[in-house]
Design a protein around this motif. Structure first.
Motif, PDB file in Angstrom:
ATOM      1  N   HIS A   1     -12.878 -23.566  15.998  1.00 38.60           N
ATOM      2  CA  HIS A   1     -12.258 -22.673  15.026  1.00 38.60           C
ATOM      3  C   HIS A   1     -12.246 -23.248  13.619  1.00 38.60           C
ATOM      4  CE1 HIS A   1     -10.514 -19.146  17.128  1.00 38.60           C
ATOM      5  NE2 HIS A   1     -10.809 -19.881  18.165  1.00 38.60           N
ATOM      6  N   SER A   2     -12.659 -24.534  13.472  1.00 39.74           N
ATOM      7  CA  SER A   2     -12.759 -25.091  12.120  1.00 39.74           C
ATOM      8  C   SER A   2     -13.733 -24.285  11.284  1.00 39.74           C
ATOM      9  CB  SER A   2     -13.247 -26.543  12.186  1.00 39.74           C
ATOM     10  OG  SER A   2     -12.601 -27.235  13.208  1.00 39.74           O
TER      11      SER A   2
ATOM     12  N   ALA B   1     -10.474 -17.506   8.005  1.00 38.05           N
ATOM     13  CA  ALA B   1      -9.053 -17.200   8.189  1.00 38.05           C
ATOM     14  C   ALA B   1      -8.852 -15.692   8.183  1.00 38.05           C
ATOM     15  CB  ALA B   1      -8.235 -17.852   7.085  1.00 38.05           C
ATOM     16  N   GLU B   2      -7.947 -15.241   9.011  1.00 35.62           N
ATOM     17  CA  GLU B   2      -7.662 -13.807   9.109  1.00 35.62           C
ATOM     18  C   GLU B   2      -6.674 -13.349   8.038  1.00 35.62           C
ATOM     19  OE1 GLU B   2      -8.982 -11.747  11.227  1.00 35.62           O
ATOM     20  OE2 GLU B   2      -9.961 -13.089  12.660  1.00 35.62           O
ATOM     21  N   THR B   3      -6.080 -14.325   7.340  1.00 37.79           N
ATOM     22  CA  THR B   3      -4.982 -14.005   6.430  1.00 37.79           C
ATOM     23  C   THR B   3      -5.409 -13.049   5.324  1.00 37.79           C
ATOM     24  OG1 THR B   3      -4.391 -16.301   6.776  1.00 37.79           O
ATOM     25  CG2 THR B   3      -3.124 -15.086   5.149  1.00 37.79           C
TER      26      THR B   3
ATOM     27  N   ILE C   1      -6.050 -24.107   9.611  1.00 36.72           N
ATOM     28  CA  ILE C   1      -7.506 -23.955   9.783  1.00 36.72           C
ATOM     29  C   ILE C   1      -7.836 -23.664  11.240  1.00 36.72           C
ATOM     30  CG2 ILE C   1      -9.674 -25.250   9.808  1.00 36.72           C
ATOM     31  CD1 ILE C   1      -8.682 -26.658   7.263  1.00 36.72           C
TER      32      ILE C   1
ATOM     33  N   ARG D   1      -5.891 -19.327   9.901  1.00 34.03           N
ATOM     34  CA  ARG D   1      -5.078 -18.883   8.759  1.00 34.03           C
ATOM     35  C   ARG D   1      -5.141 -19.980   7.715  1.00 34.03           C
ATOM     36  NH1 ARG D   1      -0.150 -21.383   9.462  1.00 34.03           N
ATOM     37  NH2 ARG D   1      -0.021 -22.472  11.425  1.00 34.03           N
ATOM     38  N   TYR D   2      -4.381 -19.858   6.615  1.00 35.25           N
ATOM     39  CA  TYR D   2      -4.521 -20.811   5.524  1.00 35.25           C
ATOM     40  C   TYR D   2      -3.477 -21.921   5.541  1.00 35.25           C
ATOM     41  CZ  TYR D   2      -7.874 -17.694   3.378  1.00 35.25           C
ATOM     42  OH  TYR D   2      -8.969 -16.939   3.139  1.00 35.25           O
TER      43      TYR D   2
ATOM     44  N   ASN E   1      -0.652 -22.703   0.759  1.00 39.91           N
ATOM     45  CA  ASN E   1      -1.750 -22.804  -0.213  1.00 39.91           C
ATOM     46  C   ASN E   1      -1.342 -22.260  -1.577  1.00 39.91           C
ATOM     47  OD1 ASN E   1      -1.590 -20.146   0.363  1.00 39.91           O
ATOM     48  ND2 ASN E   1      -3.767 -19.794   0.553  1.00 39.91           N
TER      49      ASN E   1
END
Lengths: 175, 318
Positions: free
Chosen positions: A18-19, A23-25, B34, B38-39, B42
């Motif tokens: 998953h690295s 991102a889904e955000t 990560i 998601r973030y 940040n």
């Protein structure tokens, strides 16, 4: 035991994979999510295509409201139209359920895809008629209640509405 | 090094370790972000690193409260114990052949002793809070630490046997021909598992277990006292990583780059691995943890011990 250990290592490997996934955000204030037109947000009052008030102050929305956040008072204009003398929605109570929109017989009250209505003072959450009224027809551009209803107003007598038969003279026996 | 220089370096390590632990809170959240698509934080500063400052400000300005039903003295003492013990543990870490605070001839035992002392912090914290969740957390940590301590120490005996010394520097120097992560692979595995349990991080954070024990042993803690517990946890994580690098991955040994850089790189990679474990593995049940410890880890350690002993003996006779 070996199966359990293997599954642990497999999940570690998968998480490591998953690295490289994105991102889904949705970074909200900068990046707005798409909201469907039928999204249930801030409530508005709309005008009919002729630019007249749609609301006939029937109180159905206030009755349908599960949290009792709508208050209004009916009045009658000189031309025979019904209208709300005041129309108040307390948005600090409103749960955006859309019951009022479903109850409304004239498509006057509608919910919009706007939800950013935070305030610093609770009193500011109480919207009066002038805050609720918008200049357009909202989601139903063609509908005009008085054109299809039997109510008599100035410029439209009984039986002159769309798809409406002329009134029957109940004192006559003629067909 | 002269006494003055050593003292200066000690201060540097002290501040460095605490600073790194603070930075690690941010780094861990970013990394978890990560791996969970998601973030993470940040918003504040470059890549959200200002979050560390914000968190610190928040914790520092919070009301320093002691619940009226708690045992006041012990309640205040408990969080300091873990930080002090973990920081003392850093004293024996050799950052390079010349950069170290003290080279004890019982360095390894000192490290084990200090990590054991950290148990008291959790235990006393849970006991002094006078809260059933905190008590359950403390109880669990006591059982967990006592049982994992056993083979944490035993798993290192193989390394000591091969080196013939408890001194950290000697252990690293003995790995010039080959890192112990190959010859002591079983020991490494057991030590990693025991290390996670010792620093009670996920997946072995049963003393905390926020979904069943609210916050475990630090339920009643807030503000700076809570921050001390967190600091202790992150210091413990770094200490365990330093130890694994020193004992199994050749410490500062490595080509081209300076010794300290190698050491830092190895520790960094290992910390990332520990965070990956946190992201990937769910927390086991309490009884599963115990049976894993006593039924699998202890026998594995003993097998490792016997085989290593036999090999070392046969090599010595030749």
């Amino acid at each position: 035991m070996f199966e359990a250990v293997f599954s642990q290592f497999r999940s570690i490997w998968r998480i490591l994979g998953h690295s490289f996934s994105r991102a889904e955000t949705v970074q909200y204030p900068e990046q707005k999510p798409y909201l469907a037109p039928r999204y249930r947000g801030r409530i508005v009052l709309t005008l009919d295509p002729d630019g007249e008030e749609r609301c006939v102050a029937c109180n159905l929305c206030a009755v349908a409201c599960p949290v009792d956040c709508i208050a209004l008072q009916q009045g009658v204009r000189e031309d025979g139209r019904w209208y709300p003398e005041f129309f108040r929605i307390n948005f600090s109570r409103c749960i955006m359920c859309g019951m009022c929109e479903e109850a409304c017989p004239t498509y006057a009250i509608q919910l919009t895809p706007d939800f950013e209505m935070c305030e610093y003072q609770r009193q500011s959450m109480v919207y009066e008629k002038e805050h609720l009224q918008i200049a357009g027809t909202g989601k139903y551009p063609d509908y005009n209640f008085y054109r299809v209803s039997g109510l008599k107003i100035a410029g439209k007598d009984k039986g002159e509405a769309l798809n409406e038969a002329s009134p029957i003279d109940i004192r006559s026996l003629m067909p | 090094m002269s006494d003055g220089l050593t003292m200066l370096f000690g201060l540097f390590v002290l501040l460095g370790a605490v600073g790194a632990a603070a930075a690690l809170t941010w780094f861990e959240r970013r990394l978890l972000g990560i791996w969970q698509d998601r973030y993470g934080p940040n918003r504040l500063g470059p890549f959200g690193s200002g979050q560390v400052l914000a968190d610190m400000l928040k914790l520092l300005t919070k009301h320093d409260w002691v619940p009226p039903f708690a045992d006041k003295l012990v309640f205040i003492f408990a969080p300091t114990a873990i930080v002090v013990a973990m920081l003392l543990g850093f004293a024996v870490v050799p950052f390079s052949s010349s950069l170290y605070i003290i080279d004890l001839n019982i360095g390894l035992l000192f490290f084990l002793g200090m990590t054991s002392l950290a148990v008291y912090s959790v235990l006393l914290g849970g006991l002094a809070s006078n809260n059933k969740y905190a008590l359950l957390g403390g109880l669990r940590s006591a059982a967990q630490m006592v049982s994992y301590e056993v083979f944490m120490g035993l798993s290192l005996i193989g390394v000591v046997m091969l080196t013939g010394s408890f001194s950290m520097r000697d252990i690293v120097e003995a790995q010039r021909d080959g890192w112990y992560c190959i010859s002591q692979f079983l020991g490494l595995c057991v030590f990693i598992v025991a290390g996670i349990a010792e620093s009670h991080r996920l997946p072995f954070d049963l003393p905390e277990a926020e979904h069943e024990l609210t916050a475990g042993f630090h339920t009643e803690y807030g503000g700076m006292k809570f921050a001390m517990f967190m600091l202790g946890e992150y210091l413990g994580l770094m200490l365990i990583c330093c130890m694994i690098v020193t004992l199994f991955f050749g410490g500062w040994l490595g080509p081209i780059l300076p010794a300290v850089v190698w050491f830092v790189i190895k520790v960094f990679v290992l910390i990332c691995f520990f965070i990956l474990l946190r992201a990937a593995i769910p927390r086991p049940r309490y009884d599963q943890l115990m049976s894993l410890g006593w039924k699998y880890m202890l026998p594995l350690t003993l097998i490792n011990l016997v085989v290593t002993g036999a090999v070392a003996l046969s090599l010595a006779e030749v």
